[in-house]
Structure formats: C-alpha cells, structure tokens
Design a protein around this motif. Structure first.
Motif, short mmCIF file in Angstrom:
data_model
loop_
_atom_site.label_atom_id
_atom_site.label_comp_id
_atom_site.label_asym_id
_atom_site.label_seq_id
_atom_site.Cartn_x
_atom_site.Cartn_y
_atom_site.Cartn_z
N LYS A 155 -121.29 -0.64 -69.15
CA LYS A 155 -120.96 -1.98 -68.69
C LYS A 155 -120.44 -2.86 -69.82
O LYS A 155 -119.45 -3.59 -69.66
N PHE A 158 -116.82 -2.09 -70.66
CA PHE A 158 -115.86 -2.70 -69.74
C PHE A 158 -115.67 -4.18 -70.05
O PHE A 158 -114.55 -4.70 -70.02
N GLN A 159 -116.78 -4.86 -70.34
CA GLN A 159 -116.68 -6.29 -70.67
C GLN A 159 -115.88 -6.49 -71.95
O GLN A 159 -115.05 -7.41 -72.05
N GLN A 162 -112.15 -5.98 -71.34
CA GLN A 162 -111.56 -7.12 -70.66
C GLN A 162 -111.32 -8.28 -71.63
O GLN A 162 -110.28 -8.95 -71.58
N TRP A 186 -108.42 4.45 -71.61
CA TRP A 186 -108.64 3.49 -70.53
C TRP A 186 -107.39 3.38 -69.66
O TRP A 186 -106.27 3.43 -70.16
N GLN A 192 -108.58 -0.78 -60.30
CA GLN A 192 -109.82 -0.79 -61.06
C GLN A 192 -109.60 -0.22 -62.46
O GLN A 192 -108.77 0.67 -62.65
N LYS A 193 -110.35 -0.75 -63.41
CA LYS A 193 -110.32 -0.17 -64.74
C LYS A 193 -111.10 1.14 -64.72
O LYS A 193 -112.17 1.23 -64.12
N TYR A 195 -112.45 4.45 -67.23
CA TYR A 195 -112.74 4.90 -68.59
C TYR A 195 -112.98 6.41 -68.58
O TYR A 195 -113.83 6.91 -67.84
N PHE A 218 -115.68 4.06 -63.47
CA PHE A 218 -114.91 2.94 -62.94
C PHE A 218 -115.71 1.64 -63.06
O PHE A 218 -116.94 1.66 -63.12
N ASP A 219 -114.97 0.53 -63.09
CA ASP A 219 -115.64 -0.74 -63.36
C ASP A 219 -116.51 -1.24 -62.21
O ASP A 219 -117.19 -2.25 -62.36
N ASN A 220 -116.49 -0.55 -61.07
CA ASN A 220 -117.38 -0.95 -59.97
C ASN A 220 -118.69 -0.18 -59.98
O ASN A 220 -119.45 -0.21 -59.01
N GLU A 223 -118.44 6.77 -60.54
CA GLU A 223 -117.81 7.75 -61.43
C GLU A 223 -117.27 8.91 -60.62
O GLU A 223 -117.63 9.11 -59.45
#
Length: 395
Positions: A155, A158-159, A162, A186, A192-193, A195, A218-220, A223
């Motif tokens: 998490k 991802f932050q 961004q 990435w 969606q982003k 990784y 994925f950013d939600n 995986e």
C-alpha cells in the motif's frame, strides 16, 4: 468422387459456406457458395501476397479463411470443383501455417478457439470487434483476481508512486516492449495502477515464444498470477494503458556537468527590494522560487516593471543549475511543497491593474536548501513545508 459427409456439411456451414438443396442449373447453391468462399480466400492472397494463416495474433477473418482453406484442401470434391479456378495453387499447398489442424475439434470447439460465438457466424462479413481467444484469456486473467492478503506491504508503495507522479518524479509513457515487464515495474491497465512484484523463470510456450508467470498487485488490493504475454496484450489493447517510468536516477542538481548531460536550465531564489509593508516586515523570509532556461540576470532584467517580481528590483540569493530535468514539472513540485507558505500579496501593474503573483513564499533560505537536498536524494515527495516550524515535515 468423394462426397461431402453430414459432418463436412455442418462445418462448411459454420465456416460461411451454405449447404442447400440442389437447384436447377449447372451448379448447386452449395457449390456456388464453395466457389464464393474460395474467391474470398483468393482476394485475401492477392491483397496480402500470402495464404491466410492460423494464429491467435491473426485477424479473425484471416483465421477463418485459413480454416476454410485447410478443409477445402482435404475434400476431394472441393478440389475438383475449384481446380480450374485455382490459378494461385492454393489447393495444392500444404496446411496453413501457425497452429495444429482443427480436424480433432468439433464445430463448437473450433469456433470457440477462434473467439467467435455461434450466433455471430451467421453473417461472417458483418463481424465487428470479435475478440480472439488470446484476448479473451487476457481479459479473463485481468478480471480474475484474488484478494492480496499482504496488500499492507504494498500500500505504501502505491501511495509513494502516486506522489512521485504528482511531483513529476515519475511519468507515464505508452507501453512498447515486453522487456519493460520486469520485477518492480509499474503500469496503468484497465484504469488501475499495477505493480509487478514477482516474475517467475522464463519458459517457452506452445507457440515457441518466451513467457513467464507474474505476480501482479493492483491498487484496489487484488492480485493476479497472469502470464507476461497476457499483461502485454492487455496493455497493447488498452488505449489508456501506460507504463510508469522509474524515478529520475541520480542527483537533479550537480556542481559539475557530466560528459553527456544536457543543460535544462536554472532554479533561482530571489529576495525582493519592494517597499510593500508585508515584504519590508519579512524581507529575509519572502523568497521567489522559479526556474528559467535563460540566464538568471537576463530573466530578472527589468524586474521593477514586472508584477511577477512585485514591481521592484530583486536580489539573487541562490541558484542551482539543472541537467536533464523537465523544468515545468520541477517548478510545480517545489511550489507544491511550499504551498502552505505561499505569499498572498497583491500588487498593481504599471497600468494600475491588480495582480497576485504566485511564486513568492514565506520560507527561510535554509528550508529551500533542504528542499533541494530532498530533491537530490529523491525523497522530496514525502515532505511538505510546515510554516509553524519553518521546516520540511514528513507527510
């Protein structure tokens, strides 16, 4: 002469060759349709300079032509009927290249492998946006995801990415090469982003191409263990698909230019000589931070006539030369960091019109120097200026 069997008739019908009752005349409707279907293949060959081929990467019509041609080659009655028309020698050639013969498949399975739903085959010439089997599998692998049990571990990544995008440290670029899919890379796919956390060993697939199993986060919070080629296809098919670049490597500022560096400009810090009450009361704190691609002295020439310089002369208190840097993005990044201390001041231009300059900040020079150091080590996106302490604070 061999006759078409019921099974042959069914397959020919599904491939766009109608099987109809014999009518009066020299040819049956079925024979006319076989000829018409063969002429479509001939037109393809004339247009492309080769026979239609199998393969998931091929256009759906080419793949249907390839299946049809293979079947016509196998049927003696079809070869006899078409012999006088085969000026390209298509019927005497071997099976179409690219994949195994479809002999062992029934009609439904064959059409499924071609990515065609049965109702869609009724009017072959009107097919639109029919997905190949590979595209369907890629879409399924994108959609079929599991909950990422250790998403808390990712998490913060991802932050951070961004923030680096917002600050211009990273950028998005069109996806181009499979080689760009590697551990730690990435992407933006399906909005969606994504990784790439892990890449298993490479292997050769049934088509003789290299592939590998991935672990994509994925950013939600989901995986997928999709294949590399599935992610590649998804990115290529997604008009909004992008790769996210790595952070800018190396220091942004240097006292010495490297051999291959390209000069990008200069970041400058100015102090105003304005007699505006706010400036006079905080002269050692009020600074303008800007970036220019011309000489600083040239940039500040005529400052007293420009509202961006508060209609007053200025003093240069710091400069940093930039190399290989996007000036606009860097300036926006610095201004965002110091936004809490942005000076709200209004001046009149030489025509008496009110102007609010946006590049002046109530921040001491040492805080600006610290921001430069944070840019050098790549951590600037983790900080914001705190006016109460006059220092950068980690967000």
């Amino acid at each position: 002469m061999a006759k078409f069997t019921d099974e042959d008739d069914a397959l020919l019908e599904e491939l766009g060759v109608e099987v109809d009752a014999k009518r009066e005349g020299s040819r049956t409707p079925r024979e006319e349709r076989i000829i018409a279907g063969f002429e479509e293949i001939q037109r393809f060959v004339e247009e492309h300079g080769r026979s239609p081929q199998h393969g998931e990467e091929r256009d759906i019509f080419e793949r249907l032509y390839a299946v049809r041609l293979d079947r016509l080659r196998e049927l003696e009655e079809a070869r006899t009927l078409l012999a006088s028309l085969d000026h390209q020698g298509l019927l005497s050639a071997g099976p179409s290249a690219g994949e195994a013969s479809p002999d062992d498949m029934d009609d439904d399975e064959l059409l499924s492998q071609l990515g065609v739903d049965l109702p869609a085959i009724a009017d072959m010439t009107n097919l639109r946006h029919v997905r190949t089997a590979a595209e369907k599998r890629a879409a399924e692998e994108i959609a079929n995801r599991d909950r990422c049990e250790d998403f808390d571990h990712f998490k913060l990544l991802f932050q951070q990415v961004q923030k680096e995008l917002d600050g211009g440290i990273r950028q998005t670029r069109p996806f181009e090469l499979k080689a760009e899919i590697r551990p730690g890379s990435w992407f933006i796919v399906g909005g969606q982003k994504a990784y790439v956390a892990e890449v298993d060993e490479l292997f050769t697939n049934a088509q003789g191409r290299t592939d590998a199993r991935l672990r994509v986060i994925f950013d939600n919070g989901t995986e997928s263990n999709m294949l590399m080629r599935s992610l590649q296809r998804a990115l290529n098919k997604d008009d909004a698909g992008r790769r996210i670049t790595d952070p800018v490597a190396g220091p942004l500022f240097s006292g010495e230019r490297e051999q291959d560096d390209q000069a990008s400009g200069t970041i400058y810090v100015l102090r105003s000589k304005s007699d505006h009450p706010t400036v006079s009361a905080n002269r050692n704190l009020v600074h303008k931070i800007g970036v220019t691609n011309i000489g600083v002295q040239q940039r500040i020439a005529g400052a007293r006539l420009q509202p961006t310089f508060l209609m007053a002369d200025v003093e240069v208190v710091a400069i940093y030369e930039l190399f290989n840097i996007n000036r606009t993005r860097l300036e926006n990044l610095i201004h965002r960091v110091f936004d809490p201390a942005r000076l709200d001041i209004e001046v009149k231009d030489r025509f008496g019109n009110p102007v609010v300059p946006r590049e002046w900040f109530l921040a001491p020079l040492f805080a600006i120097d610290e921001a430069v150091e944070r840019i050098k080590d790549g951590t600037i996106t983790q900080y914001v200026y705190d006016p109460s302490t006059a220092r950068l604070q980690r967000q």
